[in-house]
Design a protein around this motif. Structure first.
Motif, PDB file in Angstrom:
ATOM      1  N   LYS A 218     109.718 122.597  48.591  1.00 59.44           N
ATOM      2  CA  LYS A 218     110.103 123.611  47.616  1.00 59.44           C
ATOM      3  C   LYS A 218     110.993 123.020  46.537  1.00 59.44           C
ATOM      4  N   TYR A 219     110.883 123.577  45.321  1.00 59.68           N
ATOM      5  CA  TYR A 219     111.923 123.386  44.318  1.00 59.68           C
ATOM      6  C   TYR A 219     111.805 124.477  43.265  1.00 59.68           C
ATOM      7  N   GLY A 220     112.713 125.424  43.317  1.00 60.55           N
ATOM      8  CA  GLY A 220     112.830 126.435  42.282  1.00 60.55           C
ATOM      9  C   GLY A 220     111.617 127.339  42.139  1.00 60.55           C
ATOM     10  N   GLU A 221     111.577 128.039  41.019  1.00 64.13           N
ATOM     11  CA  GLU A 221     110.565 129.063  40.790  1.00 64.13           C
ATOM     12  C   GLU A 221     109.203 128.494  40.415  1.00 64.13           C
ATOM     13  N   ARG A 222     109.149 127.191  40.111  1.00 60.45           N
ATOM     14  CA  ARG A 222     107.875 126.578  39.710  1.00 60.45           C
ATOM     15  C   ARG A 222     107.072 126.069  40.905  1.00 60.45           C
ATOM     16  N   THR A 223     107.612 126.214  42.107  1.00 64.38           N
ATOM     17  CA  THR A 223     106.869 125.775  43.290  1.00 64.38           C
ATOM     18  C   THR A 223     105.582 126.584  43.408  1.00 64.38           C
ATOM     19  N   PRO A 224     104.419 125.933  43.404  1.00 66.62           N
ATOM     20  CA  PRO A 224     103.161 126.692  43.462  1.00 66.62           C
ATOM     21  C   PRO A 224     102.951 127.327  44.835  1.00 66.62           C
ATOM     22  N   LYS A 225     102.216 128.430  44.838  1.00 69.04           N
ATOM     23  CA  LYS A 225     101.968 129.136  46.101  1.00 69.04           C
ATOM     24  C   LYS A 225     101.234 128.271  47.108  1.00 69.04           C
ATOM     25  N   ALA A 226     100.352 127.409  46.628  1.00 73.00           N
ATOM     26  CA  ALA A 226      99.563 126.571  47.542  1.00 73.00           C
ATOM     27  C   ALA A 226     100.424 125.594  48.322  1.00 73.00           C
ATOM     28  N   ARG A 241     109.209 118.581  60.802  1.00 71.92           N
ATOM     29  CA  ARG A 241     109.821 119.880  60.567  1.00 71.92           C
ATOM     30  C   ARG A 241     109.843 120.195  59.078  1.00 71.92           C
ATOM     31  N   LEU A 242     109.471 121.422  58.704  1.00 75.17           N
ATOM     32  CA  LEU A 242     109.582 121.872  57.320  1.00 75.17           C
ATOM     33  C   LEU A 242     111.038 122.231  57.033  1.00 75.17           C
ATOM     34  N   THR A 243     111.568 121.718  55.916  1.00 78.26           N
ATOM     35  CA  THR A 243     112.999 121.824  55.629  1.00 78.26           C
ATOM     36  C   THR A 243     113.212 122.159  54.166  1.00 78.26           C
ATOM     37  N   ASP A 244     114.312 122.857  53.875  1.00 80.69           N
ATOM     38  CA  ASP A 244     114.722 123.140  52.503  1.00 80.69           C
ATOM     39  C   ASP A 244     115.805 122.159  52.085  1.00 80.69           C
ATOM     40  N   ASN A 245     115.817 121.811  50.789  1.00 82.06           N
ATOM     41  CA  ASN A 245     116.884 120.959  50.271  1.00 82.06           C
ATOM     42  C   ASN A 245     118.225 121.674  50.352  1.00 82.06           C
ATOM     43  N   GLY A 247     122.807 120.914  49.588  1.00 79.90           N
ATOM     44  CA  GLY A 247     123.884 120.026  49.179  1.00 79.90           C
ATOM     45  C   GLY A 247     123.465 119.081  48.061  1.00 79.90           C
ATOM     46  N   LEU A 248     123.873 117.805  48.183  1.00 80.29           N
ATOM     47  CA  LEU A 248     123.574 116.807  47.161  1.00 80.29           C
ATOM     48  C   LEU A 248     122.100 116.430  47.112  1.00 80.29           C
ATOM     49  N   PHE A 249     121.307 116.966  48.020  1.00 76.22           N
ATOM     50  CA  PHE A 249     119.867 116.715  48.011  1.00 76.22           C
ATOM     51  C   PHE A 249     119.103 117.854  47.346  1.00 76.22           C
ATOM     52  N   SER A 250     119.825 118.783  46.699  1.00 74.94           N
ATOM     53  CA  SER A 250     119.202 119.989  46.155  1.00 74.94           C
ATOM     54  C   SER A 250     118.503 119.773  44.818  1.00 74.94           C
ATOM     55  N   HIS A 251     118.907 118.733  44.078  1.00 72.61           N
ATOM     56  CA  HIS A 251     118.387 118.523  42.729  1.00 72.61           C
ATOM     57  C   HIS A 251     118.217 117.026  42.474  1.00 72.61           C
ATOM     58  N   GLY A 252     117.544 116.726  41.360  1.00 74.26           N
ATOM     59  CA  GLY A 252     117.487 115.356  40.874  1.00 74.26           C
ATOM     60  C   GLY A 252     116.466 114.456  41.515  1.00 74.26           C
ATOM     61  N   GLY A 253     115.690 114.962  42.475  1.00 71.29           N
ATOM     62  CA  GLY A 253     114.723 114.135  43.178  1.00 71.29           C
ATOM     63  C   GLY A 253     113.372 114.083  42.475  1.00 71.29           C
ATOM     64  N   PHE A 254     112.561 113.118  42.884  1.00 68.08           N
ATOM     65  CA  PHE A 254     111.247 112.947  42.269  1.00 68.08           C
ATOM     66  C   PHE A 254     110.371 114.160  42.496  1.00 68.08           C
ATOM     67  N   LYS A 255     110.262 114.640  43.722  1.00 62.72           N
ATOM     68  CA  LYS A 255     109.406 115.797  43.979  1.00 62.72           C
ATOM     69  C   LYS A 255     109.928 117.040  43.263  1.00 62.72           C
ATOM     70  N   ASP A 256     111.266 117.151  43.124  1.00 61.37           N
ATOM     71  CA  ASP A 256     111.847 118.277  42.384  1.00 61.37           C
ATOM     72  C   ASP A 256     111.387 118.243  40.928  1.00 61.37           C
ATOM     73  N   TRP A 257     111.491 117.062  40.324  1.00 63.30           N
ATOM     74  CA  TRP A 257     111.086 116.905  38.921  1.00 63.30           C
ATOM     75  C   TRP A 257     109.605 117.199  38.742  1.00 63.30           C
ATOM     76  N   PHE A 258     108.763 116.705  39.640  1.00 63.98           N
ATOM     77  CA  PHE A 258     107.327 116.895  39.488  1.00 63.98           C
ATOM     78  C   PHE A 258     106.973 118.377  39.549  1.00 63.98           C
ATOM     79  N   ILE A 259     107.575 119.098  40.487  1.00 57.87           N
ATOM     80  CA  ILE A 259     107.324 120.539  40.592  1.00 57.87           C
ATOM     81  C   ILE A 259     107.814 121.248  39.331  1.00 57.87           C
ATOM     82  N   GLU A 260     109.027 120.917  38.891  1.00 58.53           N
ATOM     83  CA  GLU A 260     109.615 121.561  37.713  1.00 58.53           C
ATOM     84  C   GLU A 260     108.813 121.249  36.450  1.00 58.53           C
ATOM     85  N   GLU A 261     108.354 120.016  36.315  1.00 56.66           N
ATOM     86  CA  GLU A 261     107.651 119.573  35.100  1.00 56.66           C
ATOM     87  C   GLU A 261     106.239 120.130  35.022  1.00 56.66           C
ATOM     88  N   PHE A 262     105.518 120.133  36.142  1.00 55.80           N
ATOM     89  CA  PHE A 262     104.088 120.434  36.109  1.00 55.80           C
ATOM     90  C   PHE A 262     103.701 121.722  36.843  1.00 55.80           C
TER      91      PHE A 262
END
Length: 300
Positions: A218-226, A241-245, A247-262
């Motif tokens: 997951k990352y923010g509102e741009r996370t696709p339903k699929a 295990r499925l996990t949510d980000n 603390g300091l792992f909540s932002h700035g990551g590659f997968k976060d950027w990809f979801i937010e960007e595309f």
């Protein structure tokens, strides 16, 4: 299991050797130099199949997590060997699957950081004095690049929020880990990945880290339903295990950027369990557990 990937550890020389051997043995792979680090080390990719309908798997974001680089090389070799032999991998006809689908693999995003984690400040070559001045009690725990920037804190996804969180934790300057840089995408390694993703139109991306046997999706509102169903299929196949980000792992990551960007699926898989750097003796056990998961990711 493998004829090429037989490592005792992973450093830049190992990276160059594996990259050369795998491309010589499997000439249908498409090798590329995607970028260079501050110290001039190459960031290499290997592409297989239909590049117009492709996913990306990348590892080696953190120096101490070099076992992820070996896992990607091993997966690449396994794909290629089954393709060249016309045999099934995890029950999948690789030749048929990759006539329509494709995958690009970047074994090591942060080769300078890996070199420092394995060889200490000497691995930073001309920046050895700078790296030594940052201060690190145990270089095998080094995660940042040679400039002391944590690549997985440097992507433009909630980066300002992350910077504030870092300051609250007392992180203001280059560090062996968790410093996000002067600004988002300040680092050559980060820009190499964002440029590639903007050029290639990947369907989805997977970042390999260690450790924890977890999958983040997951990352923010741009996370696709699929993404939710994809994450469940991937996690169920390897028992992670499925996990949510947090603390300091909540932002700035590659997968976060990809979801937010595309607005497309992005995942972070934390492979193995223990204390980084995970010993190379764990590689086969870790890999056996995630092979099907990585293949399913490529097929979705």
């Amino acid at each position: 299991m493998s004829y090429i990937v037989k490592p005792d550890f992973f450093d830049y020389n190992t990276n160059l050797k594996l990259f050369e051997e795998i491309t010589v043995n499997f000439p249908f792979l498409k090798p590329r130099l995607e970028g260079r680090t501050a110290l001039g080390r190459g960031i290499f990719s290997l592409s297989l199949g239909n590049e117009q309908n492709s996913v990306l798997i990348a590892g080696g974001f953190h120096g101490s997590e070099w076992i992820t680089c070996l896992a990607i090389y091993l997966f690449t070799e396994r794909l290629c060997r089954h393709l060249s032999e016309g045999t099934l991998l995890c029950g999948v006809d690789i030749e048929k699957a990759f006539s329509k689908l494709g995958v690009t693999l970047i074994p090591c995003v942060n080769p300078d950081g890996t070199e420092i984690a394995v060889h200490g400040a000497e691995g930073a070559k001309g920046l050895r004095s700078y790296v030594a001045s940052i201060g690190c009690e145990n270089y095998c725990k080094w995660n940042a690049n040679a400039l002391g920037v944590d690549i997985n804190h440097n992507f433009n996804a909630g980066w300002d929020k992350l910077r504030q969180m870092e300051r609250e934790e007392g992180i203001y300057s280059p560090s062996p880990t968790r410093y996000g840089g002067r600004f988002a995408e300040s680092e050559a390694e980060t820009r190499t990945l964002t440029r590639l993703c903007r050029m290639k139109n990947f369907r989805s991306v997977m970042a390999l880290h260690s450790q924890g046997e977890e999958l983040f999706w997951k990352y923010g509102e741009r996370t696709p339903k699929a993404s939710a169903m994809m994450a469940k299929i991937i996690a169920d196949s390897c028992g992670y295990r499925l996990t949510d980000n947090s603390g300091l792992f909540s932002h700035g990551g590659f997968k976060d950027w990809f979801i937010e960007e595309f607005g497309l699926p992005g995942f972070t898989m934390e492979i193995g369990k223990g204390e980084n750097p995970l010993p190379v003796e764990m590689l086969c056990e870790i890999y056996d557990r995630i092979e099907e998961a990585l293949l399913l990711f490529c097929l979705m």
